[in-house]
Scaffold this motif. Structure first.
Motif, PDB file in Angstrom:
ATOM      1  N   LEU A 345       0.810  -1.221   0.000  1.00  0.00           N
ATOM      2  CA  LEU A 345       0.000   0.000   0.000  1.00  0.00           C
ATOM      3  C   LEU A 345       0.847   1.276   0.000  1.00  0.00           C
ATOM      4  O   LEU A 345       0.297   2.379   0.075  1.00  0.00           O
ATOM      5  N   LEU A 346       2.172   1.141  -0.082  1.00  0.00           N
ATOM      6  CA  LEU A 346       3.058   2.309  -0.036  1.00  0.00           C
ATOM      7  C   LEU A 346       2.760   3.265  -1.186  1.00  0.00           C
ATOM      8  O   LEU A 346       2.740   2.867  -2.349  1.00  0.00           O
ATOM      9  N   LYS A 347       2.557   4.550  -0.842  1.00  0.00           N
ATOM     10  CA  LYS A 347       2.231   5.552  -1.857  1.00  0.00           C
ATOM     11  C   LYS A 347       3.384   6.515  -2.122  1.00  0.00           C
ATOM     12  O   LYS A 347       3.547   6.988  -3.243  1.00  0.00           O
ATOM     13  N   ASP A 348       4.164   6.843  -1.086  1.00  0.00           N
ATOM     14  CA  ASP A 348       5.218   7.850  -1.237  1.00  0.00           C
ATOM     15  C   ASP A 348       6.525   7.328  -0.663  1.00  0.00           C
ATOM     16  O   ASP A 348       6.565   6.882   0.498  1.00  0.00           O
ATOM     17  N   LEU A 349       7.591   7.411  -1.446  1.00  0.00           N
ATOM     18  CA  LEU A 349       8.922   7.014  -1.003  1.00  0.00           C
ATOM     19  C   LEU A 349       9.851   8.215  -1.154  1.00  0.00           C
ATOM     20  O   LEU A 349      10.064   8.717  -2.262  1.00  0.00           O
ATOM     21  N   TYR A 350      10.395   8.691  -0.027  1.00  0.00           N
ATOM     22  CA  TYR A 350      11.300   9.835   0.006  1.00  0.00           C
ATOM     23  C   TYR A 350      12.682   9.356   0.444  1.00  0.00           C
ATOM     24  O   TYR A 350      12.817   8.634   1.445  1.00  0.00           O
ATOM     25  N   ILE A 351      13.707   9.769  -0.287  1.00  0.00           N
ATOM     26  CA  ILE A 351      15.085   9.370   0.018  1.00  0.00           C
ATOM     27  C   ILE A 351      15.980  10.599  -0.012  1.00  0.00           C
ATOM     28  O   ILE A 351      15.952  11.370  -0.982  1.00  0.00           O
ATOM     29  N   THR A 352      16.755  10.795   1.051  1.00  0.00           N
ATOM     30  CA  THR A 352      17.743  11.868   1.087  1.00  0.00           C
ATOM     31  C   THR A 352      19.126  11.254   1.201  1.00  0.00           C
ATOM     32  O   THR A 352      19.407  10.516   2.147  1.00  0.00           O
ATOM     33  N   VAL A 353      19.980  11.541   0.229  1.00  0.00           N
ATOM     34  CA  VAL A 353      21.363  11.063   0.233  1.00  0.00           C
ATOM     35  C   VAL A 353      22.254  12.264   0.500  1.00  0.00           C
ATOM     36  O   VAL A 353      22.261  13.224  -0.272  1.00  0.00           O
ATOM     37  N   TRP A 354      22.996  12.219   1.612  1.00  0.00           N
ATOM     38  CA  TRP A 354      23.739  13.421   2.007  1.00  0.00           C
ATOM     39  C   TRP A 354      24.816  13.083   3.027  1.00  0.00           C
ATOM     40  O   TRP A 354      24.520  12.590   4.107  1.00  0.00           O
ATOM     41  N   ASP A 355      26.052  13.360   2.698  1.00  0.00           N
ATOM     42  CA  ASP A 355      27.136  13.332   3.677  1.00  0.00           C
ATOM     43  C   ASP A 355      27.173  14.700   4.347  1.00  0.00           C
ATOM     44  O   ASP A 355      27.885  15.610   3.911  1.00  0.00           O
ATOM     45  N   HIS A 356      26.392  14.847   5.390  1.00  0.00           N
ATOM     46  CA  HIS A 356      26.224  16.138   6.050  1.00  0.00           C
ATOM     47  C   HIS A 356      27.360  16.347   7.040  1.00  0.00           C
ATOM     48  O   HIS A 356      27.364  15.779   8.141  1.00  0.00           O
ATOM     49  N   ALA A 357      28.306  17.184   6.675  1.00  0.00           N
ATOM     50  CA  ALA A 357      29.520  17.369   7.471  1.00  0.00           C
ATOM     51  C   ALA A 357      29.235  17.858   8.886  1.00  0.00           C
ATOM     52  O   ALA A 357      29.961  17.532   9.826  1.00  0.00           O
ATOM     53  N   CYS A 358      28.181  18.653   9.053  1.00  0.00           N
ATOM     54  CA  CYS A 358      27.870  19.198  10.379  1.00  0.00           C
ATOM     55  C   CYS A 358      27.563  18.110  11.398  1.00  0.00           C
ATOM     56  O   CYS A 358      27.835  18.264  12.584  1.00  0.00           O
ATOM     57  N   SER A 359      26.953  17.031  10.955  1.00  0.00           N
ATOM     58  CA  SER A 359      26.513  15.991  11.882  1.00  0.00           C
ATOM     59  C   SER A 359      27.409  14.760  11.863  1.00  0.00           C
ATOM     60  O   SER A 359      27.135  13.794  12.564  1.00  0.00           O
ATOM     61  N   MET A 360      28.509  14.807  11.086  1.00  0.00           N
ATOM     62  CA  MET A 360      29.406  13.656  10.974  1.00  0.00           C
ATOM     63  C   MET A 360      30.701  13.893  11.748  1.00  0.00           C
ATOM     64  O   MET A 360      31.092  15.040  11.976  1.00  0.00           O
ATOM     65  N   GLU A 361      31.336  12.810  12.131  1.00  0.00           N
ATOM     66  CA  GLU A 361      32.698  12.892  12.662  1.00  0.00           C
ATOM     67  C   GLU A 361      33.649  12.889  11.467  1.00  0.00           C
ATOM     68  O   GLU A 361      33.758  11.901  10.747  1.00  0.00           O
ATOM     69  N   MET A 362      34.330  14.009  11.254  1.00  0.00           N
ATOM     70  CA  MET A 362      35.157  14.161  10.057  1.00  0.00           C
ATOM     71  C   MET A 362      36.638  13.894  10.308  1.00  0.00           C
ATOM     72  O   MET A 362      37.400  13.691   9.368  1.00  0.00           O
ATOM     73  N   ASP A 363      37.056  13.882  11.572  1.00  0.00           N
ATOM     74  CA  ASP A 363      38.455  13.644  11.889  1.00  0.00           C
ATOM     75  C   ASP A 363      38.796  12.170  11.670  1.00  0.00           C
ATOM     76  O   ASP A 363      38.211  11.279  12.302  1.00  0.00           O
TER      77      ASP A 363
END
Length: 492
Positions: A345-363
């Motif tokens: 019955l799924l009507k809407d599928l939303y996908i966000t692909v994002w390497d969001h630097a603010c929320s990631m450990e970058m070191d």
């Protein structure tokens, strides 16, 4: 207005219309109108929506997260004064208070003053919705240590014990940065008999503790960045929305008991290299959700794709909307097809692909030390041959690039979803705080969009319209954030 008229047209309006106008202002703005005339001062005593927040008393541009100690004390005092003043103007029992919401800092005697004023208002007026949003002065978990958590927890319980009348009438409670005693949360739930919304941000009963929730009327439960090993939803007959953001243990962190009305679930976490993957058929067993949000914070996929089973079909049989948030960039999306197979019955599928630097450990050194996963994707190619989905209407992808793995995924969905109407492909999301200026391959020009459409549709019979845009439509953006209660926010 006629020449020489002493009354303006606004003042000529009847009281109920003027009150309706004032209800759309925050309390400080509404209170300022009392200087216009005696009549306007009396109108403030008839307001049905009273929203009193420390944010409204802070200097312009200053946020909760960076307020100084002096400003904290001053704004808290202003909230106390506004709460007491606006409630003192009301005639007992004369006008219903539709909403009474106060946001304040857990400091000095301000909570006690606010609690007593609100408790008195509940005893003398009909208050339909009452809300406390209790802040501690910082939104950054890293800036508050265990001793401060314990101290704040004790201060809150002193406030709670002294203002039982107010808490007994609350319908919404937001708490931040508190470490409770073992039975404190249970006591709060027992006393707050009318409670419908409970939001906990960085709250626990000690590291690796268990939160057990039972309540007859609780409708919405948001647990964000709480250092909990297990959450047990033992008996919540009215619960419809669950937000669980950040759990410690990947060994059965969530137990779902009697929650017959649960329809919206939001699950977000960072998975490290050694963490096991979850089967949603087990994680959400005994539920049939309609709206599902899964967040990955640009790290390892923690959902294990599953072949169709009776238990998975039971969990997904009512699923209408799926939102996959911050999937890591550069990894195949084919694994998400198992959701389509299990959710007819799924009507809407939303996908966000994002390497969001603010929320990631970058070191890189910290990533190695803390065992972040460098292989974040999951391989899955077990879709049933000639599988068809007849309900999917909309596919939305944010962070789309003209790479083969994106194109092949869109082709696969379009081939399976025979009644698909629209495919929206948006560029990589932007963040005002990020300095990341990564160049992305997106069809910016008309010629590139035509070429992309040919790559996607060649050999596929589909009536779906492909839209490729840089900016996300407002209605899509709202759904991407839904149901977003995963941060401590007075707007929730």
């Amino acid at each position: 207005m006629g020449k020489g008229s002493r009354d303006d047209m606004l003042s000529a309006l009847p009281d109920d219309i003027l009150v309706n106008i004032l209800d759309r202002l925050n309390v400080p703005e509404a209170a300022r109108t009392s200087i216009l005339a005696r009549r306007w001062g009396q109108l403030c005593g008839k307001l049905s929506r009273l929203i009193i927040s420390v944010q409204d008393f802070l200097p312009e541009g200053v946020l909760h997260s960076n307020v100084s100690v002096d400003e904290l004390v001053r704004t808290n005092a202003a909230v106390v004064q506004a709460t007491e003043s606006i409630l003192a103007r009301r005639n007992p029992g004369e006008h219903t208070i539709r909403l009474l919401s106060t946001t304040f800092y857990l400091r000095d005697d301000a909570p006690l003053s606010i609690g007593r004023a609100v408790g008195h208002a509940m005893a003398t007026h009909l208050v339909e919705v009452a809300k406390f949003s209790v802040r501690t002065g910082t939104d950054d978990i890293a800036e508050i240590d265990d001793d401060e958590l314990v101290t704040c927890g004790r201060k809150f319980m002193v406030f709670f014990d002294a203002c039982s009348n107010a808490f007994g009438g609350l319908t919404s409670l937001e708490l931040q940065n508190l470490r409770f005693g073992e039975s404190d949360i249970s006591s709060i739930l027992v006393s707050c008999k009318r409670l419908k919304h409970l939001h906990l941000y960085n709250c626990d009963s000690g590291e690796h503790s268990t939160l057990q929730v039972e309540h007859a009327h609780l409708n919405e439960l948001c647990i964000t960045q709480c250092r909990l090993t297990h959450v047990k939803l033992s008996w919540l007959p009215q619960l419809t929305l669950l937000v669980f953001d950040g759990w410690i243990d990947f060994d059965d962190p969530l137990f779902i008991g009697h929650v017959p009305l649960l329809t919206s679930v939001s699950l977000t976490n960072v998975a490290l290299s050694f963490n096991k993957m979850f089967k949603l058929s087990e994680f959400l067993s005994s539920t049939s959700v309609q709206n599902l949000k899964l967040g990955f914070r640009s790290e390892k996929i923690w959902v294990q794709p599953e072949c169709p089973t009776q238990s998975l079909a039971s969990v997904f049989c009512q699923l209408r909307f799926v939102n996959l948030v911050n999937l890591p960039e550069g990894y195949d999306l084919t694994w998400t097809m198992f959701i389509l197979e299990a959710a007819p019955l799924l009507k809407d599928l939303y996908i966000t692909v994002w390497d969001h630097a603010c929320s990631m450990e970058m070191d890189e050194e910290k990533r190695k030390k803390e065992l972040y996963s460098e292989d974040k994707g999951v391989e899955w190619d077990s879709a049933t041959a000639d599988f068809q989905h007849r309900s999917l209407v909309t596919l939305v992808i944010c962070g789309f690039e003209s790479e083969d793995y994106f194109v092949n995924y869109v082709r696969r969905v379009m081939a399976a979803a025979v009644n698909l109407e629209d495919v929206f492909l948006y560029s990589r999301l932007l963040c005002a705080n990020c300095k990341d200026e990564k160049q992305v391959r997106f069809p910016w020009t008309k010629r590139q969009r035509i070429s992309l459409k040919k790559r996607i549709t060649v050999g596929i019979e589909s009536f779906a319209i492909i839209h490729s845009n840089k900016m996300v439509r407002e209605d899509h953006q709202a759904k991407i954030l839904y149901p977003e209660c995963s941060r401590f926010d007075t707007s929730c």
